[in-house]
Each structure stands twice: as structure tokens, then as C-alpha cells.
Design a protein around this motif. Structure first.
Motif, PDB file in Angstrom:
ATOM      1  N   LEU A 128       6.149  -0.715  -1.876  1.00  0.00           N
ATOM      2  CA  LEU A 128       6.069  -0.376  -0.488  1.00  0.00           C
ATOM      3  C   LEU A 128       5.703   0.910   0.046  1.00  0.00           C
ATOM      4  O   LEU A 128       5.006   1.009   1.162  1.00  0.00           O
ATOM      5  CB  LEU A 128       7.310  -1.007  -0.111  1.00  0.00           C
ATOM      6  CG  LEU A 128       7.449  -2.559  -0.250  1.00  0.00           C
ATOM      7  CD1 LEU A 128       8.832  -3.109   0.090  1.00  0.00           C
ATOM      8  CD2 LEU A 128       6.653  -3.454   0.542  1.00  0.00           C
ATOM      9  N   GLN A 165       2.019   1.570  -0.298  1.00  0.00           N
ATOM     10  CA  GLN A 165       1.217   0.831   0.484  1.00  0.00           C
ATOM     11  C   GLN A 165       1.603   1.321   2.085  1.00  0.00           C
ATOM     12  O   GLN A 165       0.212   1.690   2.710  1.00  0.00           O
ATOM     13  CB  GLN A 165       1.754  -0.490   0.484  1.00  0.00           C
ATOM     14  CG  GLN A 165       0.746  -1.395   1.311  1.00  0.00           C
ATOM     15  CD  GLN A 165      -0.545  -1.702   0.788  1.00  0.00           C
ATOM     16  OE1 GLN A 165      -0.844  -1.404  -0.389  1.00  0.00           O
ATOM     17  NE2 GLN A 165      -1.519  -2.059   1.473  1.00  0.00           N
ATOM     18  N   ILE A 217      -0.717  -2.008  -3.357  1.00  0.00           N
ATOM     19  CA  ILE A 217      -0.343  -3.555  -3.571  1.00  0.00           C
ATOM     20  C   ILE A 217      -1.383  -4.262  -3.676  1.00  0.00           C
ATOM     21  O   ILE A 217      -1.487  -5.316  -4.158  1.00  0.00           O
ATOM     22  CB  ILE A 217       0.512  -3.871  -2.369  1.00  0.00           C
ATOM     23  CG1 ILE A 217       1.959  -3.239  -2.644  1.00  0.00           C
ATOM     24  CG2 ILE A 217       0.705  -5.399  -2.084  1.00  0.00           C
ATOM     25  CD1 ILE A 217       2.931  -3.496  -1.415  1.00  0.00           C
TER      26      ILE A 217
END
Length: 161
Positions: free
Chosen positions: A143, A146, A154
Motif C-alpha cells: 500500500l 502504491q 500493486i
């Protein structure tokens, strides 16, 4: 030469193994109760959840071996080029350790359940928490890549490349 992305098989294996690992954590209470009963010499309730845990661990083991063979044969995409070397080192360590744990946990679980090997039970029980921590670190790192670093990391695990 490293591939630009993961294959459809590699992506599918990643998500199926991830879902099975989560299920193993969520539904593990029944096998713990059955194991404790067996340790006390009492009859164990070998219900659907207990069997599912044993089968799920076996499937995780088989799929992980398949995934590692694909990784060896096809390779994996390189980490983002602009990523700091320390982050790359952490990523390599985390991936290696995740693979090791998702091989060791089913093997020790099977040795404990079918062989009654006490040290296997101890290892299996002890390594659950490190696996949970590494899975959380893996998700948070993906995360972070990303949405903070904006590397599109991702995307590699949802679209074949």
C-alpha cells in the motif's frame, strides 16, 4: 532477463494462497481445541473446520511449491528502480521469510497432526505470529508503494505482464 510482470498463474497463486492463509488464522480455534483434547488423551471433535484446517494447510504447501517452481522457471519482475536500496533489502528479506514460513508452517502442522511430533507443534504454534506480522508488513508495504511512492506496484499483482 526479468519479466515485466507476473504471469496469470503467479497472480492467481498469490491471491489463493493469501486467502487460504487468512482462512487458516480465522478458523484455527477448532483445530486448537481438537489438538488440546488429543494431548490430554480425550476424544477430539474432528469436525469440518478441523479437517478444513489440515486440508487447507496441505493445499497451501502444494500451491506454494508450485508458485516457487513458477518463480524459478519464469522469474519475478524487478523491484521498482527508484526504490531505496534499504527498502529493496527489506522486500527481499520479507519475501524470502514469507515463502519459508508458508512452507514450514504446513510441514510442521502435518508432522504434529499426523505424527504427533511435539516439537513440530511447538514450531507451528510459535511461527504463527511471525507469519501474521510479515503478512501485515507485506500488505502495508504494498500500500505504501502504491499510494505514497506511486510506483504502481500493486498493478503487477492484479494484471498479468
Amino acid at each position: 532477463m526479468k519479466p515485466a510482470g507476473y504471469s496469470l498463474s503467479q497472480i492467481w497463486l498469490h491471491w489463493v494462497i493469501a486467502a487460504l492463509v487468512v482462512a487458516q488464522f480465522v478458523f484455527h480455534e477448532q483445530i486448537v481445541a481438537a489438538w488440546e483434547a488429543l494431548e490430554k488423551g480425550q476424544p477430539a471433535d474432528i469436525n469440518l473446520l478441523v479437517r478444513s484446517h489440515v486440508i487447507g494447510g496441505s493445499v497451501i504447501l502444494a500451491l506454494t511449491i508450485w508458485r516457487l517452481l513458477l518463480r524459478y522457471k519464469r522469474g519475478a519482475p524487478a523491484l521498482p528502480a527508484r526504490e531505496h536500496p534499504a527498502l529493496k533489502g527489506i522486500a527481499h528479506f520479507t519475501h524470502f521469510t514469507l515463502y519459508a514460513l508458508i512452507l514450514i508452517l504446513p510441514l510442521t502442522g502435518l508432522a504434529a497432526w499426523f505424527g504427533g511430533v511435539q516439537i513440530a507443534d511447538f514450531i507451528h504454534t510459535t511461527l504463527k505470529l511471525p507469519l501474521l506480522v510479515l503478512v501485515a508488513l507485506h500488505v502495508l508495504a504494498a500500500l505504501y508503494q502504491q499510494f505514497v511512492l506511486r510506483t504502481g506496484l500493486i498493478t503487477r499483482m492484479v494484471r498479468p505482464g
